[in-house]
Design a protein around this motif. Structure first.
Motif, mmCIF file in Angstrom:
data_model
loop_
_atom_site.group_PDB
_atom_site.id
_atom_site.type_symbol
_atom_site.label_atom_id
_atom_site.label_comp_id
_atom_site.label_asym_id
_atom_site.label_seq_id
_atom_site.Cartn_x
_atom_site.Cartn_y
_atom_site.Cartn_z
ATOM 1 N N GLY A 215 46.121 33.792 41.233
ATOM 2 C CA GLY A 215 46.027 35.236 41.436
ATOM 3 C C GLY A 215 45.320 35.514 42.745
ATOM 4 O O GLY A 215 44.594 34.649 43.249
ATOM 5 N N PRO A 216 45.488 36.722 43.283
ATOM 6 C CA PRO A 216 44.877 37.050 44.568
ATOM 7 C C PRO A 216 43.352 36.997 44.524
ATOM 8 O O PRO A 216 42.755 37.088 43.446
ATOM 9 C CB PRO A 216 45.339 38.488 44.841
ATOM 10 C CG PRO A 216 46.317 38.826 43.799
ATOM 11 C CD PRO A 216 46.233 37.836 42.705
ATOM 12 N N SER A 217 42.760 36.849 45.695
ATOM 13 C CA SER A 217 41.309 36.791 45.810
ATOM 14 C C SER A 217 40.682 38.035 45.181
ATOM 15 O O SER A 217 41.145 39.146 45.408
ATOM 16 C CB SER A 217 40.949 36.705 47.295
ATOM 17 O OG SER A 217 39.579 36.615 47.428
ATOM 18 N N GLY A 218 39.660 37.832 44.365
ATOM 19 C CA GLY A 218 38.951 38.956 43.760
ATOM 20 C C GLY A 218 39.552 39.439 42.442
ATOM 21 O O GLY A 218 39.061 40.396 41.853
ATOM 22 N N CYS A 219 40.590 38.753 41.932
ATOM 23 C CA CYS A 219 41.244 39.257 40.715
ATOM 24 C C CYS A 219 40.468 38.876 39.451
ATOM 25 O O CYS A 219 40.772 39.374 38.366
ATOM 26 C CB CYS A 219 42.686 38.786 40.628
ATOM 27 S SG CYS A 219 42.853 37.047 40.233
ATOM 28 N N GLY A 220 39.477 37.966 39.567
ATOM 29 C CA GLY A 220 38.651 37.662 38.396
ATOM 30 C C GLY A 220 38.782 36.241 37.861
ATOM 31 O O GLY A 220 38.310 35.958 36.756
ATOM 32 N N LYS A 221 39.351 35.335 38.647
ATOM 33 C CA LYS A 221 39.557 33.960 38.170
ATOM 34 C C LYS A 221 38.227 33.251 37.925
ATOM 35 O O LYS A 221 38.000 32.680 36.858
ATOM 36 C CB LYS A 221 40.389 33.162 39.195
ATOM 37 C CG LYS A 221 41.727 33.787 39.511
ATOM 38 C CD LYS A 221 42.496 32.986 40.533
ATOM 39 C CE LYS A 221 41.842 32.899 41.894
ATOM 40 N NZ LYS A 221 41.757 34.177 42.640
ATOM 41 N N SER A 222 37.329 33.319 38.937
ATOM 42 C CA SER A 222 36.026 32.645 38.769
ATOM 43 C C SER A 222 35.230 33.317 37.659
ATOM 44 O O SER A 222 34.525 32.645 36.892
ATOM 45 C CB SER A 222 35.226 32.683 40.065
ATOM 46 O OG SER A 222 35.911 31.979 41.070
ATOM 47 N N GLY B 21 31.975 41.259 33.072
ATOM 48 C CA GLY B 21 31.819 41.865 34.397
ATOM 49 C C GLY B 21 30.407 41.733 34.907
ATOM 50 O O GLY B 21 29.613 40.932 34.401
ATOM 51 N N TYR B 22 30.110 42.505 35.933
ATOM 52 C CA TYR B 22 28.789 42.473 36.565
ATOM 53 C C TYR B 22 28.247 43.901 36.617
ATOM 54 O O TYR B 22 28.956 44.801 37.088
ATOM 55 C CB TYR B 22 28.889 41.942 37.991
ATOM 56 C CG TYR B 22 29.654 40.641 38.090
ATOM 57 C CD1 TYR B 22 29.009 39.421 37.925
ATOM 58 C CD2 TYR B 22 31.028 40.646 38.352
ATOM 59 C CE1 TYR B 22 29.703 38.229 38.021
ATOM 60 C CE2 TYR B 22 31.731 39.451 38.452
ATOM 61 C CZ TYR B 22 31.068 38.251 38.285
ATOM 62 O OH TYR B 22 31.766 37.079 38.377
ATOM 63 N N ASP B 23 27.032 44.118 36.171
ATOM 64 C CA ASP B 23 26.419 45.460 36.160
ATOM 65 C C ASP B 23 27.395 46.496 35.608
ATOM 66 O O ASP B 23 27.891 46.337 34.516
ATOM 67 C CB ASP B 23 25.899 45.833 37.552
ATOM 68 C CG ASP B 23 24.897 44.804 38.059
ATOM 69 O OD1 ASP B 23 24.112 44.308 37.222
ATOM 70 O OD2 ASP B 23 24.923 44.466 39.254
HETATM 71 N N1 LIG Z 1 27.801 38.072 41.077
HETATM 72 C C1 LIG Z 1 28.578 39.136 41.234
HETATM 73 N N2 LIG Z 1 28.067 40.391 41.192
HETATM 74 C C2 LIG Z 1 28.853 41.476 41.317
HETATM 75 N N3 LIG Z 1 30.187 41.431 41.491
HETATM 76 C C3 LIG Z 1 30.756 40.220 41.557
HETATM 77 C C4 LIG Z 1 29.984 39.001 41.437
HETATM 78 N N4 LIG Z 1 30.833 37.958 41.536
HETATM 79 C C5 LIG Z 1 32.059 38.471 41.730
HETATM 80 N N5 LIG Z 1 32.042 39.818 41.734
HETATM 81 C C6 LIG Z 1 33.201 40.737 41.865
HETATM 82 O O1 LIG Z 1 34.057 40.535 40.750
HETATM 83 C C7 LIG Z 1 35.431 40.548 41.152
HETATM 84 C C8 LIG Z 1 36.110 39.268 40.717
HETATM 85 O O2 LIG Z 1 35.490 38.188 41.395
HETATM 86 P P1 LIG Z 1 35.893 36.671 41.152
HETATM 87 O O3 LIG Z 1 34.890 35.845 41.851
HETATM 88 O O4 LIG Z 1 36.103 36.443 39.709
HETATM 89 O O5 LIG Z 1 37.316 36.618 41.895
HETATM 90 P P2 LIG Z 1 38.302 35.376 42.130
HETATM 91 O O6 LIG Z 1 39.592 35.722 41.484
HETATM 92 O O7 LIG Z 1 37.633 34.129 41.719
HETATM 93 O O8 LIG Z 1 38.496 35.434 43.717
HETATM 94 P P3 LIG Z 1 38.615 34.237 44.786
HETATM 95 O O9 LIG Z 1 40.031 33.758 44.679
HETATM 96 O O10 LIG Z 1 38.343 34.897 46.081
HETATM 97 O O11 LIG Z 1 37.602 33.189 44.445
HETATM 98 C C9 LIG Z 1 35.430 40.787 42.648
HETATM 99 O O12 LIG Z 1 35.673 42.137 42.877
HETATM 100 C C10 LIG Z 1 34.030 40.406 43.087
HETATM 101 O O13 LIG Z 1 33.624 41.173 44.195
#
Ligand SMILES: Nc1ncnc2c1ncn2[C@@H]1O[C@H](COP(=O)(O)OP(=O)(O)OP(=O)(O)O)[C@@H](O)[C@H]1O
Ligand SMILES: [Mg+2]
Length: 338
Positions: free
Chosen positions: A35-42, A11-13
């Motif tokens: 998965g939906p945007s923001g679910c944690g894939k990246s 996670g972050y912080d």
């Molecule tokens: N550098 C960061 N610092 C703090 N929080 C972050 C950071 N990067 C992502 N997040 C948070 O972590 C959660 C997951 O983000 P992530 O980028 O993994 O989503 P995702 O599934 O890749 O979404 P998307 O499909 O929009 O790319 C989100 O709530 C996002 O706001």
């Protein structure tokens, strides 16, 4: 390379994004992560690559735990959507950059870069600057650069999403072909469900930092584990009914079902509605939408259920027509009624 993630936390912080996350990907497998945007894939890809530290759990690549290793020793490469080529270096220097980091002599670097540029159909472009290339060409340079490091595991984070449909198609086939040739294990993050269904050996579906389901594209599409998973792929039709004594009954349906007595919604998809077979399921044509290459027709059943079906052949129905059709249940996918 087989990848095995066990009880990963990241996670972050203060925010924990991945909690106790486990997933395995077989050697040479092509897995799409949806998965939906923001679910944690990246976040997952960045943690595998070492860009974000794991807070707990293990990441095994062929049996070796890489969770604590520095980025460049992991044997993984991430290709992001924003490609980040070095603007002042030539295309060939960009591709050769990972080799420079590995201390490969200049002559060999240039040879490898040229060979890789040929693979991505950019032979002869080596001396240009990235600015002098189209978006699709830059994307292919980034792919060549990702391959230069000879990754055992290639992580693709929506790398095709900015490209137009024709280029996307070319990039998809190129990636599949290179995956075979370089014997890589690939994880692709995409929002494009059709892309995932058509390219992958397996799909992993994520919601809110947790894995909901993994399976072949067919399994995930036809036998969704939860209603959320079903809705993610869209085109779902739900009909409320009742299970009793091992049978499920609803409007137009009476089938054997292994479910405890109670109210359920059965999940069906438009291919269950056979408009070419005259039977007892009565529907009214609600709208006919001509879209060029196909026509979308909405039917309303007697219980109010709406069916949207796409026909590539011309249709001759008009709004208000009543049809006798056949409703065929192929899979009993029941979700407890809320
Ligand atoms: N550098 C960061 N610092 C703090 N929080 C972050 C950071 N990067 C992502 N997040 C948070 O972590 C959660 C997951 O983000 P992530 O980028 O993994 O989503 P995702 O599934 O890749 O979404 P998307 O499909 O929009 O790319 C989100 O709530 C996002 O706001
Ligand atoms: Mg992302």
């Amino acid at each position: 390379m087989k990848l095995e993630i066990r009880n990963l936390t990241a996670g972050y912080d203060q925010d924990v994004i991945l909690k106790d996350f486990s997933l395995s990907v077989e050697e040479g497998e092509f897995l799409s992560l949806l998965g939906p945007s923001g679910c944690g894939k990246s976040t997952l890809l960045k943690t595998i690559a070492g860009i974000i530290p794991a807070r707990g759990g293990s990441i095994f690549l062929d049996g070796q735990d890489i969770a604590g290793m520095p980025i460049h020793k992991r044997g993984t490469t991430v290709l992001f959507q924003d490609i980040r080529l070095f603007p002042h270096k030539s295309v060939a220097e960009n591709v050769a950059f990972p080799l420079k980091m590995q201390g490969v002599p200049k002559e060999e670097r240039i040879k490898t870069a040229e060979a890789l540029l040929e693979k991505v159909q950019l032979a002869g472009f080596g001396s240009r600057r990235p600015m002098e290339l189209s978006g699709g060409q830059q994307q292919r340079v980034a792919l060549a650069r990702a391959l230069a490091a000879k990754p055992k595991l290639l992580l693709l984070d929506e790398p095709f999403s900015a490209l137009d449909e024709n280029l996307r198609e070319d990039m998809r086939s190129l990636v599949l072909q290179l995956k075979q040739e370089f014997r890589m294990t690939v994880i692709l993050v995409t929002h494009d469900r059709e892309e995932a269904l058509s390219m992958s050996d397996r799909i992993a579906l994520m919601f809110e930092g947790a894995l909901i389901q993994t399976g072949t594209p067919k399994e995930v599409y036809t036998r969704p584990a939860t209603r959320q998973a079903a809705d993610y792929f869209g085109n779902c039709v739900y009909i409320r009914g009742r299970a009793e004594g091992g049978r499920f009954t609803a409007c137009g349906i009476d089938c054997a079902a292994e479910a405890a007595d109670g109210e359920y919604d059965i999940m069906l998809r438009p291919d269950c509605l056979h408009t070419d077979k005259e039977d007892s399921y009565s529907v009214t044509v609600e709208s006919v939408l001509f879209r060029g290459s196909d026509t979308q027709v909405t039917f309303r059943a007697e219980d109010g259920t709406l069916w949207k079906k796409t026909f590539v052949q011309p249709v001759h129905w008009n709004e208000g027509d009543v049809l006798q059709t056949d409703l065929v249940v192929k899979e009993m996918i029941l979700f407890k009624a809320d």
